[in-house]
Design an enzyme around this catalytic site. Structure first.
Site, short mmCIF file in Angstrom:
data_model
loop_
_atom_site.label_atom_id
_atom_site.label_comp_id
_atom_site.label_asym_id
_atom_site.label_seq_id
_atom_site.Cartn_x
_atom_site.Cartn_y
_atom_site.Cartn_z
CD GLU A 1 -31.34 15.49 34.56
OE1 GLU A 1 -32.23 15.79 33.75
OE2 GLU A 1 -30.56 14.53 34.39
CG HIS B 1 -38.56 23.42 24.14
ND1 HIS B 1 -37.20 23.49 23.96
CD2 HIS B 1 -38.77 22.50 25.13
CE1 HIS B 1 -36.60 22.66 24.82
NE2 HIS B 1 -37.53 22.05 25.54
CG ASP C 1 -38.16 15.73 27.14
OD1 ASP C 1 -38.10 14.91 26.22
OD2 ASP C 1 -37.53 16.82 27.14
CB SER D 1 -38.51 21.89 29.49
OG SER D 1 -37.68 20.95 30.12
CG HIS E 1 -37.14 12.47 32.39
ND1 HIS E 1 -38.41 12.17 32.80
CD2 HIS E 1 -36.44 11.30 32.44
CE1 HIS E 1 -38.48 10.88 33.09
NE2 HIS E 1 -37.29 10.34 32.88
CG ASP F 1 -36.06 7.16 38.43
OD1 ASP F 1 -37.02 7.62 37.76
OD2 ASP F 1 -35.50 6.09 38.15
N GLY F 2 -37.04 10.60 37.93
CA GLY F 2 -38.31 11.28 37.61
C GLY F 2 -39.50 10.33 37.57
C1 LIG Z 1 -34.36 14.88 26.74
S1 LIG Z 1 -33.49 15.40 28.15
C2 LIG Z 1 -34.56 16.56 28.90
C3 LIG Z 1 -34.68 17.84 28.21
C4 LIG Z 1 -35.55 18.86 28.90
N1 LIG Z 1 -36.82 18.30 29.33
C5 LIG Z 1 -35.80 20.02 27.96
O1 LIG Z 1 -36.81 19.99 27.24
O2 LIG Z 1 -35.02 20.95 27.95
C6 LIG Z 1 -33.70 14.03 29.21
C7 LIG Z 1 -33.08 14.23 30.59
O3 LIG Z 1 -33.52 13.17 31.43
C8 LIG Z 1 -32.47 12.83 32.32
N2 LIG Z 1 -32.83 11.50 32.85
C9 LIG Z 1 -32.63 10.28 32.30
N3 LIG Z 1 -33.23 9.33 33.04
C10 LIG Z 1 -33.83 9.97 34.06
C11 LIG Z 1 -34.66 9.54 35.15
N4 LIG Z 1 -34.96 8.25 35.32
N5 LIG Z 1 -35.14 10.48 35.99
C12 LIG Z 1 -34.84 11.80 35.82
N6 LIG Z 1 -34.06 12.26 34.82
C13 LIG Z 1 -33.57 11.36 33.96
C14 LIG Z 1 -31.25 12.90 31.46
O4 LIG Z 1 -30.10 13.06 32.26
C15 LIG Z 1 -31.56 14.14 30.59
O5 LIG Z 1 -31.04 15.30 31.22
#
Ligand SMILES: C[S@@+](CC[C@H](N)C(=O)[O-])C[C@H]1O[C@@H](n2cnc3c(N)ncnc32)[C@H](O)[C@@H]1O
Length: 281
Positions: free
Chosen positions: A118, A19, A164, A100, A42, A143-144
């Site tokens: 997300e 961050h 992320d 984020s 993500h 899906d991201g």
């Molecule tokens: C490390 S966390 C993200 C933290 C956030 N970026 C932050 O910095 O505050 C990863 C996130 O990705 C989500 N996630 C996992 N696979 C994913 C996908 N294929 N597409 C989108 N989100 C996904 C998880 O549910 C989780 O909330």
């Protein structure tokens, strides 16, 4: 089936590292008047309660954001990050930690836009609810990795993508690079930041090699290690790759991370790594 919940890890040393870099990148984007777009593939839930049962389970924030509370004279990037964290809390309190999406929202100007993706069925509705009615923010429950190529280039043609993932699925390092390659081909001038875990048995050498041969022309890598990577399943460090980093970002990040390292370190370990995987500008 996704099991990762960022609430367990909010405010950890990884969040601090990632961050601070995010704030620095957004501040660079603010230097021009023209609008920018921030895409978070993500995004997580957005805001985390550090008194919740999730955060209290392992209290990861204690070896992260809590270590910065009394710090003196931080570098400007860290000071700006601490201001953003303070903004989601009552004066003098450390009840909440911004993910984020909220960090980026704080640094958005009226002309800028935020696109959040997300996949988790519990986190996505929370994220949506947090931004309901906000015309500058779009939230996608999908899906991201699949979404990113469809979302770039954004209409602003200027901006930042944060990738992320939780790295809980097999082959996620490869998926990151493949997605990045497709997105970069569609939008070669975008700035891309990718987070990855520094941990024993992770395919880091291969990951770096895949990035070197990805085609992107400017790739900066930074690793902040807080412990030796000799213990299986223990997160030893936090890694970041930035494609197309802005001018002077590398020096500013180095200054911030060298300052953070003694505060966040847990044991004797390797020093901070900051190097170019593809040509320095
Ligand atoms: C490390 S966390 C993200 C933290 C956030 N970026 C932050 O910095 O505050 C990863 C996130 O990705 C989500 N996630 C996992 N696979 C994913 C996908 N294929 N597409 C989108 N989100 C996904 C998880 O549910 C989780 O909330």
């Amino acid at each position: 089936m996704l099991s990762y919940r960022h609430g367990f890890h909010a405010g950890s040393f990884v969040d601090v590292h990632k961050h601070v870099a995010l704030v620095l990148l957004l501040l660079h984007l603010q230097r021009k008047e023209t609008p920018f777009c921030f895409l978070d593939t993500h995004a997580g839930a957005g805001l985390y309660n550090l008194r919740s049962r999730f955060a209290q389970k392992n209290r990861e924030f204690e070896s992260g954001i809590a270590r910065l509370r009394e710090c003196k004279a931080p570098p400007s990037a860290v000071a700006a990050y601490l201001d953003v964290v303070a903004a989601v809390n009552a004066p003098g309190e450390s009840h909440y930690y911004p993910g984020s999406p909220l960090i980026a929202r704080r640094l958005l100007r009226p002309q800028d836009r935020l696109v959040l993706v997300e996949l988790h069925s519990t986190e996505a509705p929370v994220l949506k609810a947090g931004f309901r009615g906000d015309a500058q923010v779009a939230v996608h429950h999908r899906d991201g990795f699949e979404a990113l190529p469809a979302l770039v280039p954004p209409r602003e043609r200027r901006g930042l993508v944060l990738i992320d993932p939780s790295y809980e699925q097999e082959g996620e390092f490869e998926r990151v690079v493949e997605t990045l390659k497709v997105a970069w081909r569609r939008w070669p001038t975008g700035v891309y930041a990718v987070w990855y875990p520094v941990q024993r048995r992770q395919p880091l050498g291969r990951f770096r090699q895949m990035l070197r041969t990805s085609g992107a022309h400017s790739i900066l890598m930074n690793e902040l290690r807080v412990a030796p990577d000799t213990i299986p399943n223990r997160l030893a460090g936090s890694g970041l790759v930035v494609v197309n980093p802005p001018w002077e970002f590398a020096q500013e990040l180095r200054e911030a991370v060298i300052w953070l390292e003694p505060l966040l370190s847990q044991e004797r370990h390797a020093p901070v790594r900051l190097e170019w995987l593809a040509a320095e500008k």
